[in-house]
Design a protein around this motif. Structure first.
Motif, PDB file in Angstrom:
ATOM      1  N   ASN A  79      -5.246 -16.315  -0.719  1.00 19.58           N
ATOM      2  CA  ASN A  79      -6.103 -15.568   0.258  1.00 19.58           C
ATOM      3  C   ASN A  79      -5.123 -14.774   0.917  1.00 19.58           C
ATOM      4  O   ASN A  79      -4.405 -15.175   1.678  1.00 19.58           O
ATOM      5  CB  ASN A  79      -6.743 -16.607   1.135  1.00 19.58           C
ATOM      6  CG  ASN A  79      -7.788 -15.897   2.209  1.00 19.58           C
ATOM      7  OD1 ASN A  79      -7.615 -14.732   2.386  1.00 19.58           O
ATOM      8  ND2 ASN A  79      -8.625 -16.720   2.745  1.00 19.58           N
ATOM      9  N   ALA A  80      -5.323 -13.530   0.661  1.00 23.84           N
ATOM     10  CA  ALA A  80      -4.122 -12.382   1.147  1.00 23.84           C
ATOM     11  C   ALA A  80      -4.772 -11.820   2.594  1.00 23.84           C
ATOM     12  O   ALA A  80      -4.090 -11.026   3.039  1.00 23.84           O
ATOM     13  CB  ALA A  80      -4.241 -11.274   0.251  1.00 23.84           C
ATOM     14  N   GLY A  81      -5.682 -12.497   3.097  1.00 27.14           N
ATOM     15  CA  GLY A  81      -6.319 -11.966   4.426  1.00 27.14           C
ATOM     16  C   GLY A  81      -6.504 -10.577   4.455  1.00 27.14           C
ATOM     17  O   GLY A  81      -7.038 -10.123   3.442  1.00 27.14           O
ATOM     18  N   ALA A  82      -6.142 -10.099   5.435  1.00 25.31           N
ATOM     19  CA  ALA A  82      -6.586  -8.558   5.577  1.00 25.31           C
ATOM     20  C   ALA A  82      -5.790  -7.802   4.727  1.00 25.31           C
ATOM     21  O   ALA A  82      -6.007  -6.476   4.436  1.00 25.31           O
ATOM     22  CB  ALA A  82      -6.341  -8.101   7.323  1.00 25.31           C
ATOM     23  N   TYR A  83      -4.553  -8.480   4.231  1.00 27.08           N
ATOM     24  CA  TYR A  83      -3.572  -7.466   3.251  1.00 27.08           C
ATOM     25  C   TYR A  83      -4.601  -7.136   2.037  1.00 27.08           C
ATOM     26  O   TYR A  83      -4.290  -6.189   1.045  1.00 27.08           O
ATOM     27  CB  TYR A  83      -2.809  -8.280   2.794  1.00 27.08           C
ATOM     28  CG  TYR A  83      -1.557  -8.269   3.937  1.00 27.08           C
ATOM     29  CD1 TYR A  83      -1.096  -7.114   4.666  1.00 27.08           C
ATOM     30  CD2 TYR A  83      -0.538  -9.331   4.056  1.00 27.08           C
ATOM     31  CE1 TYR A  83      -0.255  -6.996   5.706  1.00 27.08           C
ATOM     32  CE2 TYR A  83       0.489  -9.238   5.041  1.00 27.08           C
ATOM     33  CZ  TYR A  83       0.391  -8.240   5.668  1.00 27.08           C
ATOM     34  OH  TYR A  83       1.615  -8.076   6.727  1.00 27.08           O
ATOM     35  N   THR A  84      -5.413  -8.254   1.591  1.00 26.40           N
ATOM     36  CA  THR A  84      -6.676  -7.722   0.714  1.00 26.40           C
ATOM     37  C   THR A  84      -6.947  -6.411   0.528  1.00 26.40           C
ATOM     38  O   THR A  84      -7.046  -5.841  -0.602  1.00 26.40           O
ATOM     39  CB  THR A  84      -7.674  -8.548   0.861  1.00 26.40           C
ATOM     40  OG1 THR A  84      -7.473 -10.158   0.861  1.00 26.40           O
ATOM     41  CG2 THR A  84      -8.668  -8.522  -0.351  1.00 26.40           C
TER      42      THR A  84
END
Ligand code: CA2
Length: 150
Positions: A79-84
């Motif tokens: 789950n890369a969070g906002a880096y996604t």
């Protein structure tokens, strides 16, 4: 025992503490315990890491890639969070490390703001789990183990 790396990106250390309507009330420690329990059930060791820093996440993917080559690691649940939605560097890291990654999002990013609809991780991912809440981590670990054939 083969290993699965569960990697969480920026702000996921805040899980359960804010925005429960979007992300639920489960804390990151609870999620990591759930992942380890899933690993026990499936006969894999689960190693968890959370970082708010892109470079630390890149280093963890490179390390996982070395483990895949050595035959000790099955892949990464990420789950890369906002880096996604921003990180070409994480996309390149996954491609470069040749590591099977299952991308996971707790919320259904496609039912949210338009800026969450694009993922730089998805084209490099082996699979994607979106919108199942924290149970998505269980599904992602199961998917990773199944695709490995172990
Ligand atoms: O739905 C997901 O799992 C996300 O990856 C979560 C990210 C968000 O930027 C992605 O678009 C979707 C945010 C993680 C931050 O989590 C928080 C949890 C509680 C309070 C504040 C942030």
């Amino acid at each position: 025992m083969p290993k699965v790396i569960v990697l969480n990106g920026p702000n996921l250390n805040l899980l359960g503490q804010r925005e429960p309507a979007v992300y639920g009330s489960t804390t990151l420690a609870d999620v990591e315990a759930l992942c380890r329990k899933t690993g026990e059930r499936l006969g894999v060791e689960v190693e968890c890491l959370q970082s708010n820093h892109e470079g630390v996440l890149i280093d963890a993917i490179h390390e996982a890639g070395r483990g895949v080559k050595a035959g000790t690691v099955l892949g990464v649940v990420f789950n890369a969070g906002a880096y996604t939605h921003t990180s070409v560097a994480l996309h390149d890291a996954i491609k470069g490390a040749e590591v099977p990654v299952i991308e996971i999002h707790i919320s259904n990013v496609h039912a949210r703001e338009a800026f969450r609809h694009h993922s730089f991780i998805s084209p490099a991912a082996a699979g994607i789990v979106v919108g199942f809440g924290v149970e998505g981590y269980v599904l992602a670990i199961e998917g990773l183990v199944r695709r490995s054939g172990k």
